[in-house]
Design a protein around this motif. Structure first.
Motif, mmCIF file in Angstrom:
data_model
loop_
_atom_site.group_PDB
_atom_site.id
_atom_site.type_symbol
_atom_site.label_atom_id
_atom_site.label_comp_id
_atom_site.label_asym_id
_atom_site.label_seq_id
_atom_site.Cartn_x
_atom_site.Cartn_y
_atom_site.Cartn_z
ATOM 1 N N VAL A 78 0.840 -1.203 0.000
ATOM 2 C CA VAL A 78 0.000 0.000 0.000
ATOM 3 C C VAL A 78 0.871 1.248 0.000
ATOM 4 O O VAL A 78 0.597 2.226 -0.716
ATOM 5 C CB VAL A 78 -0.949 0.004 1.214
ATOM 6 C CG1 VAL A 78 -1.824 1.265 1.211
ATOM 7 C CG2 VAL A 78 -1.826 -1.238 1.213
ATOM 8 N N LEU A 79 1.942 1.230 0.801
ATOM 9 C CA LEU A 79 2.848 2.380 0.852
ATOM 10 C C LEU A 79 3.463 2.633 -0.522
ATOM 11 O O LEU A 79 3.564 3.791 -0.961
ATOM 12 C CB LEU A 79 3.953 2.141 1.889
ATOM 13 C CG LEU A 79 5.039 3.225 1.972
ATOM 14 C CD1 LEU A 79 4.440 4.570 2.371
ATOM 15 C CD2 LEU A 79 6.140 2.810 2.952
ATOM 16 N N ARG A 80 3.867 1.574 -1.196
ATOM 17 C CA ARG A 80 4.451 1.742 -2.532
ATOM 18 C C ARG A 80 3.449 2.393 -3.489
ATOM 19 O O ARG A 80 3.794 3.310 -4.239
ATOM 20 C CB ARG A 80 4.912 0.382 -3.078
ATOM 21 C CG ARG A 80 6.133 -0.192 -2.354
ATOM 22 C CD ARG A 80 6.445 -1.592 -2.835
ATOM 23 N NE ARG A 80 7.545 -2.189 -2.081
ATOM 24 C CZ ARG A 80 8.834 -2.102 -2.422
ATOM 25 N NH1 ARG A 80 9.174 -1.444 -3.538
ATOM 26 N NH2 ARG A 80 9.761 -2.668 -1.689
ATOM 27 N N ALA A 108 7.394 3.824 -10.764
ATOM 28 C CA ALA A 108 6.419 2.737 -10.897
ATOM 29 C C ALA A 108 7.083 1.367 -10.933
ATOM 30 O O ALA A 108 6.442 0.364 -10.593
ATOM 31 C CB ALA A 108 5.577 2.944 -12.148
ATOM 32 N N GLU A 109 8.341 1.297 -11.308
ATOM 33 C CA GLU A 109 9.022 -0.006 -11.394
ATOM 34 C C GLU A 109 9.204 -0.662 -10.031
ATOM 35 O O GLU A 109 9.517 -1.856 -9.933
ATOM 36 C CB GLU A 109 10.393 0.163 -12.060
ATOM 37 C CG GLU A 109 11.337 1.065 -11.282
ATOM 38 C CD GLU A 109 12.596 1.371 -12.060
ATOM 39 O OE1 GLU A 109 13.525 0.550 -12.015
ATOM 40 O OE2 GLU A 109 12.634 2.445 -12.709
ATOM 41 N N TYR A 110 8.994 0.122 -8.946
ATOM 42 C CA TYR A 110 9.165 -0.436 -7.597
ATOM 43 C C TYR A 110 7.818 -0.704 -6.933
ATOM 44 O O TYR A 110 7.673 -0.615 -5.705
ATOM 45 C CB TYR A 110 9.971 0.542 -6.734
ATOM 46 C CG TYR A 110 11.351 0.819 -7.270
ATOM 47 C CD1 TYR A 110 12.316 -0.175 -7.313
ATOM 48 C CD2 TYR A 110 11.678 2.080 -7.757
ATOM 49 C CE1 TYR A 110 13.592 0.079 -7.816
ATOM 50 C CE2 TYR A 110 12.936 2.353 -8.261
ATOM 51 C CZ TYR A 110 13.888 1.345 -8.298
ATOM 52 O OH TYR A 110 15.140 1.595 -8.801
ATOM 53 N N ALA A 111 6.832 -1.068 -7.714
ATOM 54 C CA ALA A 111 5.479 -1.244 -7.187
ATOM 55 C C ALA A 111 5.321 -2.493 -6.336
ATOM 56 O O ALA A 111 4.403 -2.556 -5.508
ATOM 57 C CB ALA A 111 4.474 -1.285 -8.349
ATOM 58 N N GLU A 112 6.185 -3.482 -6.500
ATOM 59 C CA GLU A 112 6.016 -4.763 -5.801
ATOM 60 C C GLU A 112 7.020 -4.915 -4.658
ATOM 61 O O GLU A 112 8.128 -4.380 -4.721
ATOM 62 C CB GLU A 112 6.175 -5.923 -6.781
ATOM 63 C CG GLU A 112 5.216 -5.899 -7.964
ATOM 64 C CD GLU A 112 3.769 -6.014 -7.530
ATOM 65 O OE1 GLU A 112 3.511 -6.663 -6.491
ATOM 66 O OE2 GLU A 112 2.906 -5.461 -8.225
ATOM 67 N N GLY A 113 6.586 -5.650 -3.612
ATOM 68 C CA GLY A 113 7.506 -5.982 -2.532
ATOM 69 C C GLY A 113 6.978 -5.610 -1.161
ATOM 70 O O GLY A 113 6.279 -4.617 -0.994
ATOM 71 N N ARG A 114 7.314 -6.446 -0.156
ATOM 72 C CA ARG A 114 6.927 -6.196 1.229
ATOM 73 C C ARG A 114 8.092 -5.705 2.065
ATOM 74 O O ARG A 114 7.962 -5.512 3.257
ATOM 75 C CB ARG A 114 6.360 -7.475 1.856
ATOM 76 C CG ARG A 114 5.037 -7.942 1.246
ATOM 77 C CD ARG A 114 4.507 -9.197 1.941
ATOM 78 N NE ARG A 114 4.211 -8.961 3.349
ATOM 79 C CZ ARG A 114 4.958 -9.360 4.368
ATOM 80 N NH1 ARG A 114 6.087 -10.035 4.124
ATOM 81 N NH2 ARG A 114 4.604 -9.116 5.611
ATOM 82 N N ASP A 116 12.781 -1.335 1.430
ATOM 83 C CA ASP A 116 14.122 -1.319 0.848
ATOM 84 C C ASP A 116 14.561 0.102 0.492
ATOM 85 O O ASP A 116 13.835 1.085 0.707
ATOM 86 C CB ASP A 116 14.183 -2.248 -0.363
ATOM 87 C CG ASP A 116 13.117 -1.919 -1.406
ATOM 88 O OD1 ASP A 116 12.557 -0.802 -1.363
ATOM 89 O OD2 ASP A 116 12.854 -2.771 -2.272
ATOM 90 N N ALA A 117 15.754 0.220 -0.083
ATOM 91 C CA ALA A 117 16.371 1.531 -0.336
ATOM 92 C C ALA A 117 15.530 2.443 -1.217
ATOM 93 O O ALA A 117 15.379 3.629 -0.910
ATOM 94 C CB ALA A 117 17.766 1.331 -0.937
ATOM 95 N N PRO A 118 14.948 1.942 -2.341
ATOM 96 C CA PRO A 118 14.133 2.851 -3.152
ATOM 97 C C PRO A 118 12.945 3.437 -2.384
ATOM 98 O O PRO A 118 12.601 4.607 -2.548
ATOM 99 C CB PRO A 118 13.660 1.961 -4.314
ATOM 100 C CG PRO A 118 14.692 0.894 -4.417
ATOM 101 C CD PRO A 118 15.109 0.617 -3.005
ATOM 102 N N VAL A 119 12.320 2.619 -1.526
ATOM 103 C CA VAL A 119 11.187 3.112 -0.743
ATOM 104 C C VAL A 119 11.662 4.111 0.300
ATOM 105 O O VAL A 119 11.018 5.141 0.548
ATOM 106 C CB VAL A 119 10.424 1.944 -0.085
ATOM 107 C CG1 VAL A 119 9.297 2.463 0.799
ATOM 108 C CG2 VAL A 119 9.870 1.009 -1.150
#
Length: 523
Positions: free
Chosen positions: A197-199, A210-216, A219-222
């Motif tokens: 949801v945060l992403r 948008a390329e970092y839309a997935e993951g729990r 990490d650094a990009p977030v």
């Protein structure tokens, strides 16, 4: 008679000729913001036209449609310019003129008077709108877009904020962004079920690609995206999701669009001639800029009034400063803060280097010796003064502001506060992070690099005139856009946005928009 006089209406004739009775009747039922001034403008307009209507049906229809389009982009409400029910061609013509005049005024000087309770400089600081000229130009066939652009603020900040409004409204129309559920602090490096949801939230506002839309994983990009978001919202950019960051993340796109529209209104209140050289303090952002020929040449953090002692929005001037200033304690501070401390600690005046001015400065009585502070009522009976020195609350420099309700800018003996993100901590005056640099800049080239040494060598109190008088604007801006298109928001520190928003909403209703109605909303 010379043919050159054909069609010419002399000013004397236009002011004295009586309008046909049907125009008087139309003016009596027209919806006007300021009945007295607006009626005069409309009378003058139709007198110049020798009692002839101004708008063909096609021209009126086109103008009203264009108003709707322009109003939306300017953060104004198209509903305010809808024609009321009319009876006959003359009433319709006058109604069209009234709607055009209302739109021009709203665009030029704002739909609401600039009360201080709304973050303005005060009711009597409102600019002038030439309604007659606005109507003349349109009646002569000039395009509404060009006439409107000339009436609207020409500031770069206003143009950027309009673009921010369009961008934010587009986000809202696309569904806005999701809200994050409550929960424990979200910390970089840790997994969290709310990360997807945060992403999505950060991608929607443009803080995360948008390329970092997935993951729990956090990490650094977030982390970097969260820091960007925090910077835009005046929060500590630590990359973690605490309570304040979570609150700001969950403000909807629709709410942010309304916040932008409120701040566009404040831009419309601004004088069109701020001065080639001036100082601007954004109170909610707790920042000061020195502007020379349109460029910011010095920026610094400032401390402003807390919520109980708000720094007022104002337009003042600065022409002098004081080196090694003494501090005369305001009676309100003596009553509410110092007296209770003296009751707990009779030596407080000595430890704070405060003196009672009714006694000789070096006498024990000046330090409060022998006074039973518990026997004193609610009102502090003495005047207090803090001599110049390292403990002085005003620091080394005080900048005098003319017509400022006893508000001024000054140095401080507590430099640690400038490292804090939240800096609404004073009793209303503005404390400066870099007062010596500001002083040297305003005093002129002969003081460059010399002021610190001069103050140390000469500890006496001195008043120096500035190289030139400077306009100083204490502004209440909670939303703005930078040169890269980034949209910045700040908390509504004193509630001015909260008070202005419903008054602007009332201004969207044509039948309720009179000067009396708007003035009644003052606090």
């Amino acid at each position: 008679m010379s043919g050159l006089a054909v069609g010419f209406v002399s000013p004397a004739w236009s002011q004295t000729v009586a309008l046909p009775q049907k125009f008087d009747a139309a003016l009596n039922v027209a919806t006007l913001v300021d009945p007295s001034a607006d009626t005069k403008a409309l009378r003058d307009f139709y007198r110049e036209r020798q009692g002839q209507t101004a708008w063909s049906e096609s021209r009126a229809t086109a103008l009203l449609a264009e108003i709707r389009e322009i109003a939306i982009t300017e953060g104004l409400a198209p509903s305010a310019y809808v024609l009321p029910a009319v009876d006959g061609d003359v009433q319709r013509d006058v109604a069209v003129s009234a709607a055009l005049m209302r739109f021009g005024r709203d665009l030029a000087i704002g739909a609401v008077p600039p009360e201080r309770a709304y973050g303005g400089f005060g009711h009597d600081t409102r600019g002038h709108f030439d309604a007659l000229s606005f109507l003349r130009q349109l009646a002569d066939g000039k395009p509404l877009a060009g006439v409107s652009a000339a009436a609207a603020p020409g500031f770069v900040g206003y143009a950027r904020l309009k673009q921010a409004l369009e961008k934010t409204r587009a986000m809202a129309a696309a569904g806005g962004w999701p809200s994050l559920p409550d929960g424990p602090k979200m910390v970089p490096g840790e997994a969290d079920d709310r990360l997807p949801v945060l992403r999505k939230r950060l991608i929607a506002s443009g803080d995360l690609a948008a390329e970092y839309a997935e993951g729990r994983e956090f990490d650094a990009p977030v982390v970097e995206a969260v820091k960007r978001f925090q910077t835009r919202h005046g929060l500590e950019a630590d990359g973690t999701i605490g309570a304040r960051t979570l609150t700001n993340l969950n403000v909807s796109a629709e709410s942010r669009a309304r916040q932008i529209a409120v701040n566009l209104e404040r831009w419309r209140w601004m004088t069109r001639t701020p001065g080639r050289h001036h100082i601007a303090v954004n109170i909610p952002a707790t920042m000061l800029d020195v502007v020379e020929d349109g460029a910011v040449v010095l920026s610094m953090r400032v401390v402003v009034g807390d919520q109980k002692h708000p720094t007022p929005s104002m337009n003042a001037t600065m022409n002098s400063l004081v080196l090694n200033p003494p501090w005369s304690v305001p009676p309100s501070i003596a009553n509410k803060e110092i007296l209770p401390k003296l009751r707990r600690d009779p030596n407080y005046l000595t430890t704070s280097n405060l003196k009672i001015t009714e006694y000789p400065m070096d006498s024990p009585e000046a330090a409060g010796d022998g006074i039973d502070w518990n026997a004193i009522g609610k009102k502090f009976p003495y005047r207090l003064r803090q001599p110049p020195g390292p403990d002085n609350a005003l620091g080394r420099v005080k900048f005098n502001l003319k017509d400022s309700d006893d508000i001024y800018m000054h140095d401080t003996n507590n430099r640690r506060v400038f490292g804090r993100t939240y800096r609404a901590l004073s009793h209303g005056c503005v404390r400066l992070e870099r007062p010596i640099e500001l002083a040297e800049m305003t005093l002129g080239s002969r003081w460059q690099g010399r002021l610190d040494e001069n103050i140390a060598a000469n500890p006496t109190t001195r008043t120096l005139m500035l190289e030139r008088t400077l306009p100083v604007y204490l502004l209440y801006i909670t939303a703005w856009a930078d040169e890269d298109g980034g949209i910045h928001f700040r908390d509504d520190l004193y509630g001015h946005d909260r008070r202005l928003a419903p008054v602007l909403e009332k201004a969207r209703q044509p039948g309720q928009r009179t000067a009396t109605n708007l003035s009644s909303d003052r606090l």
